[in-house]
Design an enzyme around this catalytic site. Structure first.
Site, PDB file in Angstrom:
ATOM      1  N   GLU A 136      -5.726  -4.656   8.331  1.00 11.35           N
ATOM      2  CA  GLU A 136      -4.640  -3.681   8.534  1.00 11.35           C
ATOM      3  C   GLU A 136      -4.343  -3.544  10.029  1.00 11.35           C
ATOM      4  O   GLU A 136      -5.143  -3.925  10.874  1.00 11.35           O
ATOM      5  CB  GLU A 136      -5.034  -2.322   7.936  1.00 11.35           C
ATOM      6  CG  GLU A 136      -6.194  -1.688   8.660  1.00 11.35           C
ATOM      7  CD  GLU A 136      -6.512  -0.265   8.208  1.00 11.35           C
ATOM      8  OE1 GLU A 136      -6.142   0.141   7.104  1.00 11.35           O
ATOM      9  OE2 GLU A 136      -7.164   0.431   9.002  1.00 11.35           O
TER      10      GLU A 136
ATOM     11  N   GLU B 256       0.861  -1.186   0.000  1.00  4.47           N
ATOM     12  CA  GLU B 256       0.000   0.000   0.000  1.00  4.47           C
ATOM     13  C   GLU B 256       0.897   1.234   0.000  1.00  4.47           C
ATOM     14  O   GLU B 256       1.883   1.288   0.747  1.00  4.47           O
ATOM     15  CB  GLU B 256      -0.912   0.030   1.242  1.00  4.47           C
ATOM     16  CG  GLU B 256      -1.748   1.321   1.296  1.00  4.47           C
ATOM     17  CD  GLU B 256      -2.734   1.412   2.454  1.00  4.47           C
ATOM     18  OE1 GLU B 256      -2.728   0.520   3.328  1.00  4.47           O
ATOM     19  OE2 GLU B 256      -3.512   2.386   2.480  1.00  4.47           O
TER      20      GLU B 256
END
Ligand code: C2E
Ligand code: CA
Ligand code: CA
Length: 277
Positions: free
Chosen positions: A230, A56
């Site tokens: 996450e 990411e």
């Protein structure tokens, strides 16, 4: 490794918390012109196999006076001043350039602001950049938050459909916070749900958090799409999420967000057996 990563990033956050920045549009513009924004990369790990599946991209401002500055200090200002599309373009340019150096089976996730989803040029910008950097759009996942996905459904649906038709993956950031409108979400072409770090950090002792995580994974399974958790900070969370059926994990336990050179070294040294049991 995990403690080190956590400490480094937490140190930055603690430093930042002590200083209240009042950035304005002119300073953001100046920073764009002077190339002061950098994209950091945080790996995403396939939980069953331990293999890296992608990264990411997370923006940082290398401020000449204040040092590395986090998105919380400039994203909202940029959204309010109409500069968020310019920042999205910075992230696309830097992220795609980095992707060109990676193996083509690795993906790249990019955060797209609620504001940018209103921008009709987004599809064109992404297509042009894919062409310029020789990136297959299937390698790119665009992360939107739940509110962005549900706001102004007609317009949003149109843009999301176009992105989907052009091959881009679409993810919902911060999932699990409520799903006030699951039927609406189900109509949209998402390929990934991202389990919020607030749920991961409390899953050990909160049955409510575990329930939200389980229902998110069940929803994703029903839709035939992937789940990414996450904010994983330890082995217990990683193993727990894997046991609940979560496909992909991301967090300080694996690595903090890193600059490009550090990311490449990390990638070379990553041992997929780190995540044993
Ligand atoms: P997000 O997309 O939810 O990103 C996750 C945040 O959690 C990141 O904060 C990341 O550094 C942090 N994080 C990663 N691992 C861990 C962990 O194990 N524990 C904890 N406690 N935190 C972890 P960051 O980099 O400060 O970014 C904050 C938010 O700023 C992002 O949240 C995203 O919404 C936004 N953002 C970042 N880059 C961009 C960008 O290029 N464009 C836009 N529109 N927004 C961005
Ligand atoms: Ca994100
Ligand atoms: Ca999040």
């Amino acid at each position: 490794m995990s403690i080190n990563n956590k400490h480094l990033d937490d140190f930055l956050r603690a430093e930042n918390a002590n200083v209240k920045h009042n950035f304005d549009a002119a300073s953001i513009n100046n920073a764009i012109v002077n190339n002061q924004f950098a994209l950091y990369y945080q790996p995403q790990i396939d939980l069953p196999s331990g293999k890296v599946v992608g990264f990411e991209g997370l923006l940082r401002w290398k401020h000449p006076e204040f040092g590395i500055t986090l998105p919380e200090d400039f994203i909202t200002v940029a959204e309010q001043s109409g500069q968020i599309d310019a920042l999205t373009n910075v992230a696309i340019g830097k992220g795609f350039k980095f992707m060109e150096k990676l193996s083509p089976d690795l993906k790249f996730s990019l955060n797209i602001s609620t504001q940018s989803i209103k921008n009709y040029h987004l599809v064109e910008t992404l297509n042009t950049s894919c062409h310029e950097f020789h990136i297959d759009p299937h390698r790119v996942v665009l992360e939107f938050n739940e509110a962005a996905a549900l706001e102004n459904p007609f317009h949003t649906r149109n843009i999301l459909a176009q992105l989907n038709m052009n091959g881009f993956g679409l993810g919902i950031d911060d999932s699990g916070a409520g799903y006030s409108s699951i039927p609406e979400l189900e109509k949209l072409p998402f390929s990934e749900l991202k389990i919020d770090k607030s749920l991961v950090s409390t899953m050990e002792f909160s049955s409510e958090s575990r329930k939200s995580i389980i229902s998110t994974i069940e929803l994703a399974d029903r839709l035939g799409i992937s789940t990414v958790a996450e904010g994983i900070e330890n082995n217990l969370e990683a193993i727990g999420l894997r046991e609940l059926g979560c496909k992909v994990g991301q967090g300080y336990y694996f690595a903090k967000p890193m600059v490009e050179t550090e990311t490449l070294i990390w990638l070379e040294n990553w041992d997929k057996d780190t995540l044993c049991n």
